[in-house]
Motif scaffolding. Structure first.
Motif, PDB file in Angstrom:
ATOM      1  N   ASN A  51      43.793  40.589  41.006  1.00  0.00           N
ATOM      2  CA  ASN A  51      43.697  39.401  40.154  1.00  0.00           C
ATOM      3  C   ASN A  51      43.473  38.141  40.982  1.00  0.00           C
ATOM      4  O   ASN A  51      42.650  37.296  40.611  1.00  0.00           O
ATOM      5  N   LYS A  52      44.166  38.027  42.103  1.00  0.00           N
ATOM      6  CA  LYS A  52      43.958  36.877  42.997  1.00  0.00           C
ATOM      7  C   LYS A  52      42.518  36.852  43.509  1.00  0.00           C
ATOM      8  O   LYS A  52      41.882  35.803  43.557  1.00  0.00           O
ATOM      9  N   TYR A  86      35.739  35.064  38.924  1.00  0.00           N
ATOM     10  CA  TYR A  86      35.583  36.026  37.839  1.00  0.00           C
ATOM     11  C   TYR A  86      36.930  36.312  37.182  1.00  0.00           C
ATOM     12  O   TYR A  86      37.394  37.443  37.133  1.00  0.00           O
ATOM     13  N   ASP A  87      37.525  35.266  36.627  1.00  0.00           N
ATOM     14  CA  ASP A  87      38.804  35.398  35.934  1.00  0.00           C
ATOM     15  C   ASP A  87      38.733  36.400  34.796  1.00  0.00           C
ATOM     16  O   ASP A  87      39.731  37.048  34.465  1.00  0.00           O
ATOM     17  N   ASP A  88      37.564  36.526  34.178  1.00  0.00           N
ATOM     18  CA  ASP A  88      37.406  37.448  33.059  1.00  0.00           C
ATOM     19  C   ASP A  88      37.517  38.913  33.474  1.00  0.00           C
ATOM     20  O   ASP A  88      37.665  39.790  32.628  1.00  0.00           O
ATOM     21  N   GLU A  89      37.480  39.190  34.758  1.00  0.00           N
ATOM     22  CA  GLU A  89      37.607  40.572  35.250  1.00  0.00           C
ATOM     23  C   GLU A  89      39.062  40.937  35.566  1.00  0.00           C
ATOM     24  O   GLU A  89      39.356  42.074  35.868  1.00  0.00           O
ATOM     25  N   THR A  90      39.975  39.951  35.504  1.00  0.00           N
ATOM     26  CA  THR A  90      41.370  40.235  35.858  1.00  0.00           C
ATOM     27  C   THR A  90      41.982  41.221  34.878  1.00  0.00           C
ATOM     28  O   THR A  90      41.512  41.390  33.759  1.00  0.00           O
ATOM     29  N   GLN A  96      39.980  35.933  40.754  1.00  0.00           N
ATOM     30  CA  GLN A  96      40.042  34.489  40.492  1.00  0.00           C
ATOM     31  C   GLN A  96      39.373  33.707  41.608  1.00  0.00           C
ATOM     32  O   GLN A  96      38.624  32.763  41.352  1.00  0.00           O
ATOM     33  N   LYS A  97      39.617  34.078  42.852  1.00  0.00           N
ATOM     34  CA  LYS A  97      39.006  33.399  43.990  1.00  0.00           C
ATOM     35  C   LYS A  97      37.476  33.516  43.934  1.00  0.00           C
ATOM     36  O   LYS A  97      36.757  32.574  44.273  1.00  0.00           O
TER      37      LYS A  97
END
Length: 120
Positions: free
Chosen positions: A107-108, A115-119, A111-112
């Motif tokens: 997840n980190k 691609y927050d939608d892939e978390t 986000q880096k």
């Protein structure tokens, strides 16, 4: 190599790897061919992810990417030998703990990479 394409590729392959880990974790207690097949799928996904880290050295060396890679290795170590020894006992508590570490680091990383939608 386009930074965005590499980031997207890593985020998507990372998610595929975590999904294969979920499936393997679910059958960690089994001592059969099904666990072996899931372990091999995890290893293939992990390998693909590692290969993609070489597409762009700057991205591949990001702290979040390296942390994810290290956590993948720890998770995989729990299953070493299950592909050749069906009777191998896997410590489910260690599997759960290392899976949690991988999930957090994935997840980190996602986000880096933007691609927050892939978390997960």
């Amino acid at each position: 190599m386009d930074y965005t394409n590499t980031s997207e590729t890593l985020a998507k392959q990372g998610k595929n790897t975590v999904i294969s880990m979920q499936n393997l974790k679910r059958l960690a207690h089994k001592k059969n061919n099904e666990r072996k097949v899931l372990y091999e799928k995890f290893r293939a996904n992990e390998h693909s992810f590692r290969v993609y880290t070489y597409m762009d050295a700057a991205i591949g060396q990001l702290e979040e990417v390296q942390e994810f890679l290290n956590n993948l290795a720890v998770f995989g170590d729990n299953f070493t030998g299950v592909d050749v020894d069906f009777s191998k006992i896997v410590d489910k508590q260690k599997v759960n703990e290392s899976f949690q570490q991988v999930s957090t680091s994935f997840n980190k990383m996602a986000q880096k990479l933007g691609y927050d939608d892939e978390t997960m």
